[in-house]
Motif scaffolding. Sequence first.
Motif, mmCIF file in Angstrom:
data_model
loop_
_atom_site.group_PDB
_atom_site.id
_atom_site.type_symbol
_atom_site.label_atom_id
_atom_site.label_comp_id
_atom_site.label_asym_id
_atom_site.label_seq_id
_atom_site.Cartn_x
_atom_site.Cartn_y
_atom_site.Cartn_z
ATOM 1 N N GLU A 159 -0.089 -0.548 1.199
ATOM 2 C CA GLU A 159 -0.956 0.630 1.241
ATOM 3 C C GLU A 159 -2.106 0.383 0.271
ATOM 4 O OE1 GLU A 159 -2.105 4.358 2.531
ATOM 5 O OE2 GLU A 159 -0.035 3.725 2.917
ATOM 6 N N LEU A 175 -2.958 11.413 -6.132
ATOM 7 C CA LEU A 175 -2.498 10.101 -5.699
ATOM 8 C C LEU A 175 -1.054 10.138 -5.211
ATOM 9 C CD1 LEU A 175 -2.813 7.001 -5.509
ATOM 10 C CD2 LEU A 175 -2.099 6.877 -7.914
ATOM 11 N N LEU A 218 -3.912 -0.276 -5.792
ATOM 12 C CA LEU A 218 -4.923 0.657 -6.282
ATOM 13 C C LEU A 218 -6.126 -0.158 -6.736
ATOM 14 C CD1 LEU A 218 -2.729 3.099 -8.427
ATOM 15 C CD2 LEU A 218 -3.217 3.160 -5.976
ATOM 16 N N CYS A 257 -8.843 3.558 -5.923
ATOM 17 C CA CYS A 257 -8.418 4.313 -7.104
ATOM 18 C C CYS A 257 -8.393 3.401 -8.327
ATOM 19 C CB CYS A 257 -7.022 4.907 -6.859
ATOM 20 S SG CYS A 257 -6.249 5.666 -8.298
ATOM 21 N N TYR A 304 -0.465 12.115 -2.017
ATOM 22 C CA TYR A 304 -0.969 11.346 -0.870
ATOM 23 C C TYR A 304 0.019 10.252 -0.472
ATOM 24 C CZ TYR A 304 -3.725 7.878 1.676
ATOM 25 O OH TYR A 304 -4.164 6.965 2.602
ATOM 26 N N VAL A 353 -5.443 1.893 -1.668
ATOM 27 C CA VAL A 353 -6.072 3.150 -2.085
ATOM 28 C C VAL A 353 -7.245 2.831 -3.016
ATOM 29 C CG1 VAL A 353 -5.740 5.402 -3.172
ATOM 30 C CG2 VAL A 353 -3.829 4.306 -1.976
#
Length: 394
Positions: A144, A171, A122, A148, A174, A146
Amino acid sequence: MWVPGVGLPSRLMLSALTRAARFCILKSGAVRRMDVPVVNRRGLSDYYPHLMPSVGFGKSSSRVYRCRSETKRYITSPRVAETLVRILRGKRKSCQLFLECNPGPGILTRALLESGAKVIALESDKTFIPQLKSLGKKVNGRLEVVYCDFFKLDPRSRGILTPPIMTSDMLFQYLGIEAQPWSKGAPLKAIGILPPKNERNALWKLLHDLYSCTSVYKYGRVELNLFITEKECRKIMANPQNPGLYQALSVLCQIACGIKLLHTESCLSFGTYTANGQLAKQKHRESLEQNLCFIQLTPHKDLFTGTLTPFNYDVFFHMLRQCFMKRGARLIDHLHSLSPIDAMHILKQIKKNKDVRVIDMYPEDFQNLFETIECYKDDNYKWLYDDFMEDVII
């Protein structure tokens, strides 16, 4: 003005407030500000929260997010990254899931991936997104990325949210992460460094989310592994043996979580980056001299199996804040302004003498005090709320 929270059980509603006065008399439970919703809270330890419809990502926002104006620390030493992986992973070879908050240049990210872990990065600074995504292409879907900011999930301000600000529902839906019952283990482990300028506020927000079972804690007992300043670490681990550091935050952290000090590291092992992605020099001598402590906060499995619940936790918060406003005072002097129940009777129930001071009380003593008043059966009215009381999150 304080009003009873809409939707609370009748046991928790305001029992008597028929005229203007300095104090509100409560039977039990919580009283809330009018603009604070009381939704998605756990009533029982195994309650599965229902996800509310998420607010969509908008093209504009009432607040402009300026990530570059906020100082963030990043791990810049491969040695430190390897040390953390050894602490968190041990000899595990399984594909363990980690939520890494603001990984920046990805030094720790790479070390976690090399250990066989799966990482959700994140990142709140777009500067680092491309190199993190490039790293993700090399690890067969185990990373992954993101856009954020973990520490700004579920903001209290209303309006359209735009990344990196978002809700935990947005979040986790997703990412496909489902809620786990509170009695189960941690659904994931989060790793991060608390924001240097807002460290205390970030801790208060995390505690509010934990006790109310909102934000990420709607999904279970999320384990936090955080770097915080040594000064703040000493405070949250303090007790009556460290009266100069002991405070409400100490009690709340220790009642809610098992706290472990995993590692201590010099600030020289961390860095900040400029807007163009270049490593900036440390400016303040005092910041160079201070260590950061890597601590693990694991929510207690039995936190909500007794009298304390996500419905009345704010009464507990208020009781502690009220007591620690005058930490050196006798507890009995605070009890007169907290509850209409006879103070000497309360002290007798918790087995304390009339001269015991606030700073003589251990965290478990405060929990016992709260439960004693909450469970008192011989009086309909249990708590007094001062009308200047403010919310726990600043």
